[in-house]
Design a protein around this motif. Structure first.
Motif, short mmCIF file in Angstrom:
data_model
loop_
_atom_site.label_atom_id
_atom_site.label_comp_id
_atom_site.label_asym_id
_atom_site.label_seq_id
_atom_site.Cartn_x
_atom_site.Cartn_y
_atom_site.Cartn_z
N HIS A 1 0.81 -1.00 0.11
CA HIS A 1 -0.07 0.08 -0.04
C HIS A 1 0.93 1.33 0.08
O HIS A 1 0.44 2.43 -0.67
CB HIS A 1 -0.85 -0.04 1.39
CG HIS A 1 -1.78 0.96 1.35
ND1 HIS A 1 -3.00 1.01 0.73
CD2 HIS A 1 -1.75 2.23 2.16
CE1 HIS A 1 -3.77 2.25 1.06
NE2 HIS A 1 -3.01 2.92 1.93
N HIS B 1 1.11 4.45 -2.45
CA HIS B 1 1.07 5.95 -2.09
C HIS B 1 2.16 6.63 -3.14
O HIS B 1 1.87 7.78 -3.57
CB HIS B 1 0.98 6.13 -0.77
CG HIS B 1 -0.04 6.03 -0.24
ND1 HIS B 1 -1.32 7.06 -0.22
CD2 HIS B 1 -0.74 5.41 1.03
CE1 HIS B 1 -2.30 6.75 0.32
NE2 HIS B 1 -2.10 5.66 1.18
N ASP C 1 -6.98 6.76 0.03
CA ASP C 1 -6.84 5.44 -0.64
C ASP C 1 -7.57 5.27 -1.85
O ASP C 1 -8.68 5.51 -2.05
CB ASP C 1 -7.07 4.37 0.33
CG ASP C 1 -6.09 4.51 1.46
OD1 ASP C 1 -5.08 5.15 1.28
OD2 ASP C 1 -6.40 4.01 2.83
ZN ZN Z 1 -3.46 4.77 2.74
#
Ligand code: ZN
Ligand code: KG4
Length: 344
Positions: free
Chosen positions: A113, A117, A312
Motif C-alpha cells: 500500500h 501511495h 486510498d
Molecule cells: Zn493509505
C-alpha cells in the motif's frame, strides 16, 4: 500496451481501478472508490470487523461496474494490496484478486500500500516527465510517517520514521480531543485557516536530535492540556481560541515534517522530493514544503501526490503493480495472504 486491474481494501475504502500503460503515457480508464468514512464516523475511528464486512458486497459491485462488458478479457494483469493494513480487510481484496487470477489465468502482483501511495505522485503526467532517482519520499498517512530514500522502482530504504504516533494520528487524536469528527485532519485544517498559528506554543520534539526520526505523541498531551483551558471559554472567545489551537497544532506538525525533510535532502543529496499519503492533502504542508525546497535548491523536483489520488484508491495500486511487473515476479495466487505489517 498493458492494462492492469487494481484492487484495494486495506482500510476503510473499497477501491477498484483499471489503468492502461503505454510506452510513455498512462490512462486511468476506471477509478472507483467506495468510502466507508460515514459508517466509521459513529465509532470515532475504523473498526476492522465492520470495514471487512462492508468490503465484501462493495468489492463485487465495483468489479462488476469497472469491468463492464469487456470483462476480464481486456485485462493483462491484476494488482492487489497485500499490506500493510487491517488483516481481515486486506483479505477481502486479496481473495477477490486470487479468484480472478486463477479463473482467468492472469499474472497477479501483490503490492505494498505504501508503494501505491508513492505511485500516486508518479501518476501525475508532469511528475512522470521529471521523476529522477535518488528520490526522497515523505509518506504521511494515518498509520505512517516515513522518510524513504527511493533509489529505483522497487528499491526503498527508510531513513527516518516516527518513534510513536503518525502525523495523521496526531491530527486525528487531537481532533477527537477537541470534539471534532473523524477523520480529524481535514477538520483541523479547515479550522486552522482562520486561526493564529503562533497563539499556542506546542512542542516540536526531536528537532535537536541529529536523526531523521519524528515524534508526535507529545503533541496530543500538549493539546489536551490547552484544550482543558479553551473549552471553558464562551462565545466568540471560545470559537477563536479553538481556531488558534487548530492552527498552532497544524503548524507544529507541518513544521516538524518540513524541517526533517530538508535535513534529509541535505544528508542524502537527492534529485527530488515526493509527498504522499492522506496527510499530503493538507494545503499548508504542500505550500510550506514547496517553498522550503525551492529556497533550499531551486533545481530540486517536488512531486506532491496528485490530488485525485491522495486518499486510498486502486489507481495507485495498479500503478505500483505496473512498476512491479517491471522489476519483480508475479505472486503465486495459491499462497498469497494478507501481510498486515508489510513495509515497502
Ligand atoms: Zn493509505
Ligand atoms: O493515506 P490515508 O488516506 O489512509 C491511511 O493509509 O492511513 O490517510 C488518512 C489520514 C488521516 O489521518 C486523515 O486525518 C489525514 O490522512 N488527512 C489529513 C487531511 N486529509 C486527510 N490530515 C491533514 N490535513 C488534511 N487536509
Amino acid at each position: 500496451m498493458k492494462r492492469i486491474l487494481g484492487i484495494e481494501t486495506s482500510c476503510d475504502e473499497t477501491a477498484v481501478a483499471i489503468l492502461e500503460f503505454g510506452k510513455t503515457d498512462v490512462k486511468v480508464k476506471k477509478n472507483l472508490v467506495s468510502s466507508q468514512i460515514p459508517i466509521h464516523r459513529k465509532y470515532g475511528g475504523v473498526v476492522p470487523e465492520v470495514a471487512a464486512r462492508n468490503h465484501v458486497p462493495e468489492i463485487v459491485h465495483l468489479l462488476y461496474e469497472a469491468l463492464g462488458k469487456g470483462g476480464m478479457k481486456q485485462i493483462d494483469a491484476i494488482a492487489v494490496t497485500e499490506g500493510p493494513g487491517l488483516s481481515i480487510a486486506l483479505r477481502v481484496g486479496i481473495e477477490a484478486a486470487r479468484v480472478l487470477a486463477f479463473l482467468y489465468r492472469k499474472p497477479l502482483y501483490g503490492v505494498s500500500h505504501l508503494e501505491g501511495h508513492v505511485a500516486s505522485a508518479w501518476l501525475d503526467a508532469k511528475a512522470r516527465g521529471k521523476w529522477e532517482f535518488p528520490l526522497l519520499v515523505l509518506v504521511v498517512s494515518g498509520g505512517h510517517t516515513e522518510l524513504v530514500l527511493m533509489k529505483d522502482f522497487g528499491k526503498y530504504k527508510i531513513v527516518g520514521e516516527t518513534r510513536d504516533d503518525a502525523a495523521g494520528e496526531a491530527f486525528d487524536k487531537s481532533a477527537k480531543l477537541m470534539g471534532l469528527p473523524y477523520p480529524g485532519g481535514p477538520e483541523i485544517s479547515k479550522l486552522a485557516e482562520g486561526g493564529n498559528r503562533e497563539a499556542f506554543d506546542l512542542p516540536r520534539p526531536m528537532m535537536k536530535d541529529e536523526s531523521l526520526d519524528f515524534s508526535f505523541s507529545g503533541l496530543k498531551t500538549a493539546v489536551r492540556r490547552e484544550w482543558e483551558r479553551v473549552r471553558k471559554l464562551k462565545g466568540e472567545g471560545f470559537e477563536s481560541a479553538k481556531r488558534d489551537l487548530a492552527a498552532s497544532l497544524e503548524e507544529a506538525i507541518v513544521d516538524s515534517l518540513v524541517r526533517k525533510t530538508l535535513r534529509a535532502v541535505t544528508k542524502h543529496r537527492v534529485a527530488g522530493v515526493a509527498l504522499v499519503g492522506g496527510v499530503s492533502a493538507n494545503t499548508h504542508l504542500r505550500t510550506r514544503l514547496a517553498e522550503a525546497l525551492k529556497a533550499h535548491d531551486s533545481t530540486l523536483g517536488f512531486f506532491p501526490s496528485d490530488k485525485k489520488y491522495i486518499t486510498d484508491n486502486a489507481a495507485m495500486i495498479a500503478a505500483a503493480g505496473y512498476w512491479k511487473s517491471g522489476y519483480g515476479k508475479p505472486s503465486d495466487w495459491r499462497k498469497m495472504d494478507a501481510k498486515p505489517e508489510m513495509g515497502f
